[in-house]
Design an enzyme around this catalytic site. Structure first.
Site, PDB file in Angstrom:
ATOM      1  N   ARG A  45       0.842  -1.187   0.000  1.00 49.47           N
ATOM      2  CA  ARG A  45       0.000   0.000   0.000  1.00 49.47           C
ATOM      3  C   ARG A  45       0.880   1.241   0.000  1.00 49.47           C
ATOM      4  NH1 ARG A  45      -3.192  -2.449  -1.821  1.00 49.47           N
ATOM      5  NH2 ARG A  45      -5.273  -3.094  -1.162  1.00 49.47           N
TER       6      ARG A  45
ATOM      7  N   GLU B 236      -3.498   7.364  -6.278  1.00 51.81           N
ATOM      8  CA  GLU B 236      -3.398   6.607  -7.517  1.00 51.81           C
ATOM      9  C   GLU B 236      -4.440   7.063  -8.523  1.00 51.81           C
ATOM     10  OE1 GLU B 236      -3.406   2.414  -6.689  1.00 51.81           O
ATOM     11  OE2 GLU B 236      -1.478   2.497  -5.650  1.00 51.81           O
TER      12      GLU B 236
ATOM     13  N   HIS C 136       0.446  -0.122 -10.272  1.00 48.75           N
ATOM     14  CA  HIS C 136      -0.321  -1.061  -9.445  1.00 48.75           C
ATOM     15  C   HIS C 136      -0.619  -2.344 -10.217  1.00 48.75           C
ATOM     16  CE1 HIS C 136      -3.091  -1.073  -5.687  1.00 48.75           C
ATOM     17  NE2 HIS C 136      -2.675  -2.302  -5.961  1.00 48.75           N
TER      18      HIS C 136
END
Length: 629
Positions: free
Chosen positions: A316, A345, A364
């Protein structure tokens, strides 16, 4: 101490919530979360009082009281070939086709991507389940807007920091995730970033595409013999450790909850946080984002690291203070970083961290393999469908995690516990506030080994639901009890009985209230007291107050205190037969011969007021109560 209400011979009432069908030996054992799904009906309570007229004729006065309560959607679906409503499942982010097929085989699926917070709140009140990835924020406002209908939130992935767990618990909504399907993919991506960073693969590739040939600039470092600190030794962290060991690295780990024996089995040493970060050459992050871990890697943390350390993050973004990491990179404390996740993000296009030459970044991609995407989709779809069916998911993150073998063993007692709670609260006279409940479990095993969380939740459900507009389940039972000022104490007592059974009996006592049925008050402590057992897989009521009984807790129940004399069973049986009310069982318990007795009568149908009034007119019956199970 409980007290009997005065001048009342007969009181009978129906509960607010209709319970699920009773367990039967020929039926499948009840699912543990079946009480997530309740049907709210209009409760009707009747109170009969009687007196003798001057001519000796019995006069029956009846009072009818109807109470309405907010409706709660019933989504207990025994079979899809019956006329039960199919649940609505909202999918707010892209999910693999295989997962959608699982969902569509069970319910009505709506795929609405890119919803704004307001649009989600507007839509959610018509949904029974919601499936999200990391991009949808499931806030308290979402649960409030659902108005109690939302029963399950499924997170297609591991992290659940985008779901307000406290709010989910308060609203009785189960949250499940898919922690296993993308484990290998995330671990492989972590290793890919580790090796690419060590050998400057991304920078060298960009350089060649720019027409350059800079062999000397991109000299890397070897992994063999280097120390890797795995921060968070869960599923992904342990898989990264396993692969790093194969690369010849020395692996240490920090995780306050990881079992030391599991780490030792992989050849990994668990060490304190400061030792891990101060001795490692490489640090790989695999911890969840919580208030305790938010920006745990900051200026102070970086200052304690070995100069030239390299950091990988596929967990994270919020666990790293990104501005502090930029300062650590500039100062040389951190030589390189490889990041797949970010605080925001996507990150801003002008992000200093993303633009650093000694930082490798990916958008990601941890779970982004074809195999992982399909696996996550199937795993979360099966977890959500299972939860809607009332099954306890192994991936539930806000419900007690009980071993499957314990769940299986306790399943018949779960049914008994709820019915005892439901019976006990119906014995409380109107106007009495319930504040204190005591539960006594008798067990042939070591009392300390008996896990009572499931049983306590079901007793709480049985007590609270019939007298409030709350719905109670395994997720919110303790919270709801505390919120309503209900104190539930428990006691475990060892008894000499068959060790094959986890529980011999369960006793529920309610203190400091008046009782509708004086005979339910214990001679020992003055509390309303009932006790039950499971016999041949079926819950039985075995004691009311100080009177022993033996009745199956199925259908409806009539309890009568009577003079112990011949003919009583026949008189009551005839009254019920005249109204075509079928008697399923009958039991009489007494303490002293030819004095007082308790007659317990099980009936398949609910007798009307007139029929119950006739029972009240039988001279030898001193009081009775009708209870709906």
């Amino acid at each position: 101490m409980a007290m009997a209400s005065s001048s009342t011979k007969a009181i009978f009432s129906s509960p607010m919530i209709t319970s699920s069908p009773s367990s039967h030996p020929s039926q499948k054992s009840p699912s543990l979360l079946s009480f997530l799904h309740t049907t709210t009906s209009t409760p009707i309570s009747f109170k009969l009082s009687h007196s003798r007229s001057t001519s000796g004729q019995l006069v029956v006065n009846s009072v009818l009281k109807t109470v309405t309560s907010p409706e709660t959607s019933a989504i207990n679906y025994p079979s899809q070939d019956l006329n039960y409503p199919r649940p609505t499942i909202l999918v707010s982010e892209k999910l693999g086709d295989a997962g959608l097929e699982v969902l569509r085989s069970f319910g009505h699926v709506e795929c609405l991507y890119g919803l704004s917070p307001d649009e989600l709140c507007s839509k959610i009140s018509s949904c029974d389940a919601l499936i999200v990835r990391s991009g949808t924020k499931v806030s308290r406002q979402v649960f409030e807007a659902s108005k109690g209908r939302l029963k399950v939130v499924g997170r297609a992935g591991v992290g659940i920091d985008n779901v307000d767990l406290q709010a989910a618990t308060e609203f009785g909504c189960l949250v499940v995730n898919a922690p296993t399907a993308n484990t290998v993919a995330a671990a492989e991506h972590g290793i890919a970033l580790l090796t690419a960073m060590a050998r400057n693969v991304a920078q060298a590739d960009a350089s060649m595409k720019a027409g350059k040939w800079l062999r000397s600039k991109y000299v890397g470092v070897s992994l063999v013999g280097k120390t890797l600190a795995v921060m968070g030794f869960g599923k992904v962290g342990s898989e990264v450790a396993r692969r790093a060991k194969g690369l010849g690295m020395n692996v240490i780990a920090h995780d306050p909850y990881a079992p030391a024996d599991r780490a030792r089995a992989l050849g990994v040493e668990l060490v304190p946080f400061n030792q891990a970060i101060s001795t490692a050459d490489f640090i790989s992050l695999h911890m969840p984002l919580t208030p305790a871990t938010s920006k745990v890697f900051n200026d102070e943390t970086f200052a304690n690291m070995k100069k030239g350390v390299r950091i990988i993050n596929v967990a994270r973004g919020g666990v790293i203070d990104e501005d502090a990491l930029v300062r650590a990179l500039d100062s040389g404390i951190v030589a390189q970083a490889a990041l797949d996740v970010f605080t925001e993000e996507p990150p801003p296009t002008d992000s200093k961290l993303v633009q650093c030459e000694n930082v490798i970044v990916t958008p990601h991609l941890g779970a982004s393999t074809k195999e992982a995407q399909e696996g996550v989709a199937i795993e979360i779809a099966e977890a959500v469908v299972g939860a809607l069916k009332g099954e306890l998911s192994a991936t539930a993150v806000n419900a007690p995690m009980v071993p499957p073998e314990v769940v299986s063993e306790l399943s018949p007692y779960v049914v008994l516990a709820e019915k005892l709670g439901r019976l006990a609260v119906q014995l409380v006279a109107g106007g009495s506030g319930i504040k204190s409940v005591r539960v006594v479990y008798k067990t042939p095993r070591d009392p300390d080994d008996l896990d009572t969380r499931l049983l306590r939740a079901m007793i709480t459900k049985g007590i609270i639901e019939p007298i409030s507009d709350s719905f109670v389940n395994l997720v919110n039972a303790d919270f709801t009890a505390k919120q309503k000022g209900l104190r539930i104490s428990e006691e475990r007592i060892a008894v000499d009985s068959s060790p094959e059974l986890p529980v011999d009996s369960i006793q529920v006592q309610i203190s400091d209230v008046e009782s509708k049925f004086a005979s339910a008050v214990s001679d020992i402590n003055g509390d309303i007291s009932i006790e039950g057992k499971v016999k041949f897989g079926v819950p039985h009521l075995t004691c009311v107050g100080s009177f022993p009984v033996d009745v199956s807790l199925e259908g409806n129940l009539i309890l009568c205190r009577q003079v112990d004399q011949p003919g009583m069973i026949g008189q009551v049986g005839n009254i019920l037969a005249e109204q075509n009310v079928n008697v399923s069982f009958m039991s009489v318990g007494r303490t002293v011969l030819r004095t007082k007795a308790i007659m317990a009568i099980g009936v398949d149908e609910e007798p009307d007021r007139e029929t119950l009034g006739k029972i009240g007119k039988v001279g030898a019956i001193e009081e009775f109560v009708f209870l709906k199970l």
